[in-house]
Write an enzyme that holds these catalytic residues in place. Sequence first.
Site, PDB file in Angstrom:
ATOM      1  N   ASP A  69       2.266  -0.767   2.640  1.00 24.87           N
ATOM      2  CA  ASP A  69       1.557  -1.159   3.845  1.00 24.87           C
ATOM      3  C   ASP A  69       0.151  -0.592   3.728  1.00 24.87           C
ATOM      4  OD1 ASP A  69       1.827  -2.709   6.201  1.00 24.87           O
ATOM      5  OD2 ASP A  69       1.713  -0.902   7.402  1.00 24.87           O
ATOM      6  N   ARG A 178      -4.775   0.181  -3.479  1.00 29.12           N
ATOM      7  CA  ARG A 178      -3.432  -0.221  -3.927  1.00 29.12           C
ATOM      8  C   ARG A 178      -3.199   0.214  -5.378  1.00 29.12           C
ATOM      9  NH1 ARG A 178      -4.173  -4.850  -2.484  1.00 29.12           N
ATOM     10  NH2 ARG A 178      -3.607  -4.399  -0.345  1.00 29.12           N
TER      11      ARG A 178
HETATM   12  P1  IMP Z   1      -0.456  -5.384   5.141  1.00 28.99           P
HETATM   13  O1  IMP Z   1       0.139  -5.233   6.511  1.00 28.99           O
HETATM   14  O2  IMP Z   1      -0.182  -4.241   4.243  1.00 28.99           O
HETATM   15  O3  IMP Z   1      -0.164  -6.701   4.522  1.00 28.99           O
HETATM   16  O4  IMP Z   1      -2.039  -5.375   5.270  1.00 28.99           O
HETATM   17  C1  IMP Z   1      -2.686  -5.351   6.477  1.00 28.99           C
HETATM   18  C2  IMP Z   1      -3.985  -6.106   6.407  1.00 28.99           C
HETATM   19  O5  IMP Z   1      -4.937  -5.267   5.778  1.00 28.99           O
HETATM   20  C3  IMP Z   1      -3.976  -7.401   5.619  1.00 28.99           C
HETATM   21  O6  IMP Z   1      -3.639  -8.499   6.395  1.00 28.99           O
HETATM   22  C4  IMP Z   1      -5.396  -7.498   5.184  1.00 28.99           C
HETATM   23  O7  IMP Z   1      -6.156  -8.072   6.206  1.00 28.99           O
HETATM   24  C5  IMP Z   1      -5.815  -6.056   5.039  1.00 28.99           C
HETATM   25  N1  IMP Z   1      -5.763  -5.645   3.643  1.00 28.99           N
HETATM   26  C6  IMP Z   1      -4.765  -5.018   2.981  1.00 28.99           C
HETATM   27  N2  IMP Z   1      -5.123  -4.793   1.710  1.00 28.99           N
HETATM   28  C7  IMP Z   1      -6.370  -5.306   1.572  1.00 28.99           C
HETATM   29  C8  IMP Z   1      -7.273  -5.385   0.478  1.00 28.99           C
HETATM   30  O8  IMP Z   1      -7.017  -4.968  -0.648  1.00 28.99           O
HETATM   31  N3  IMP Z   1      -8.459  -5.967   0.738  1.00 28.99           N
HETATM   32  C9  IMP Z   1      -8.801  -6.464   1.968  1.00 28.99           C
HETATM   33  N4  IMP Z   1      -7.992  -6.426   3.006  1.00 28.99           N
HETATM   34  C10 IMP Z   1      -6.778  -5.842   2.814  1.00 28.99           C
END
Ligand code: IMP
Length: 193
Positions: A69, A178
Amino acid sequence: MNNLIFATNNQNKVEEVRAVLGSRFNVITLKEAGIDIDIPEPHDTLQANATEKSKTIFEITKQNCFSEDTGLEVEALNGGPGVKSARYAGNARSFDDNIDKLLGKLQPFENKTARFRTVISLLLDEKEYFFEGICEGRIIAERKGVNGFGYDPVFVPTGSDKTFAEMDMAEKNKFSHRKKAMEKLINFLNGKN
Ligand code: IMP
């Protein structure tokens, strides 16, 4: 041991993680594992959401798996949108709407400092392990670049003058939150081999 299910439906994340892992581990996506669910993210910490995702997939598959996450933590917004990054502008989870909301909220502030933070939950032989990766940077006022996803067009990592969206995957992975978390996961798995 070398097969790992990655509990995500985000194909960009799968490509990034595969680029880091190379051929040492076989990452299986939810789609490839025949799982078609929208994994819940109901909690107020990245760690709790990561756990929810990996436990959900373990319950279904009984196989080793990991999830991650990620949140964008903006200093002037007291660490927000943070765990709410995906749904910042609403349940539609629109990257464009999220960026518009972010730029609007940040507009009055001089301080544009921000960071991405990733938490990975690995469930290996029914034990859970956590790994964290952070990428420091800043938010710029206008979008630049077309690559990547999410907030990439407005995030410039410290040490570069390009946004993530102006970088190819290899370049993004020199900085990426990440990638840093994945490296810790890999070192851990290598230690187990
Ligand atoms: P998640 O809940 O881990 O999928 O990520 C939450 C939100 O953070 C995603 O919908 C993206 O908008 C943003 N996000 C996560 N990782 C990245 C990245 O590497 N670059 C840009 N936005 C990210």
